[in-house]
Design a protein around this motif. Structure first.
Motif, PDB file in Angstrom:
ATOM      1  N   CYS A  69      33.138  47.286  44.476  1.00  0.00           N
ATOM      2  CA  CYS A  69      34.602  47.205  44.509  1.00  0.00           C
ATOM      3  C   CYS A  69      35.033  45.958  45.300  1.00  0.00           C
ATOM      4  O   CYS A  69      35.878  45.180  44.849  1.00  0.00           O
ATOM      5  N   HIS A  73      36.702  42.151  43.802  1.00  0.00           N
ATOM      6  CA  HIS A  73      37.952  41.561  44.287  1.00  0.00           C
ATOM      7  C   HIS A  73      37.695  40.292  45.116  1.00  0.00           C
ATOM      8  O   HIS A  73      38.581  39.837  45.832  1.00  0.00           O
ATOM      9  N   GLU A 146      38.851  52.144  44.757  1.00  0.00           N
ATOM     10  CA  GLU A 146      39.909  51.169  44.448  1.00  0.00           C
ATOM     11  C   GLU A 146      41.156  51.444  45.293  1.00  0.00           C
ATOM     12  O   GLU A 146      41.794  50.514  45.786  1.00  0.00           O
TER      13      GLU A 146
END
Ligand code: 4NP
Length: 168
Positions: A69, A73, A146
């Motif tokens: 995750c 990003h 998330e």
């Protein structure tokens, strides 16, 4: 707003704490370090680490769902799980839990006369659309990670605004 202090006079140390130190607090450490670097705040910090209240996963890398995750990003992750102990409280200005259970464990183990700020990360939230508590994502799906990521980003930026001031 100008920075609130000169890093020549003072530097801050921050410890993020969850239960296992493989999902939430390594994510918090990674996001916080990333934003500090991006914003040019590195001189304001002497130490940023993360810990578990438990020793269940000592030495392990973060859970792959947490690191994936972060990396998705653009946030690098590099950590091995460690357990917090009483003596660590004197090494950090801020000892920051993810949920109420982390916070009550931290308050219980904190030495008398210790001056660290001990609270949940959501203490710094300004947007109440985010839950104050960073919930344990371990038994859930990727959506939990998330959501944790979004919360932690908000808390990080608000911490930096409120504790350091902005560079402009
Ligand atoms: P964390 O998540 O506290 O965010 O690292 C957990 C990791 C492991 C376990 C529970 C929560 N466990 O039960 O092993």
């Amino acid at each position: 707003m100008a920075p609130l202090f000169d890093p020549k006079d003072k530097q801050l140390s921050v410890a993020f704490v969850c239960l296992g130190n493989i999902c939430r607090s390594p994510m918090a450490e990674a996001i916080f370090k990333h934003r500090v670097k991006e914003l040019g705040y590195s001189p304001y910090f002497s130490n940023i680490e993360s810990f578990g209240t438990s020793g269940w996963h000592i030495g392990e890398s973060p859970d792959s769902r947490s690191s994936k995750c972060c990396r998705k990003h653009g946030v690098p992750v590099n950590h091995q799980a460690q357990q917090i102990s009483t003596k660590d409280f004197d090494r950090f200005d801020y000892v920051i839990g993810m949920d109420e259970s982390n916070l009550s464990d931290l308050k219980y183990m904190r030495p008398k006369n210790n001056k660290s700020v001990v609270d949940v990360f959501g203490k710094w939230r300004t947007n109440e659309e985010f839950d104050k508590i960073v919930s344990d994502p371990y038994y859930g799906g990727n959506d939990g990670f998330e959501y944790n990521f979004k919360q932690i980003n908000h808390f990080t930026d608000e911490f930096l605004k409120q504790e350091i001031g902005t560079l402009d």
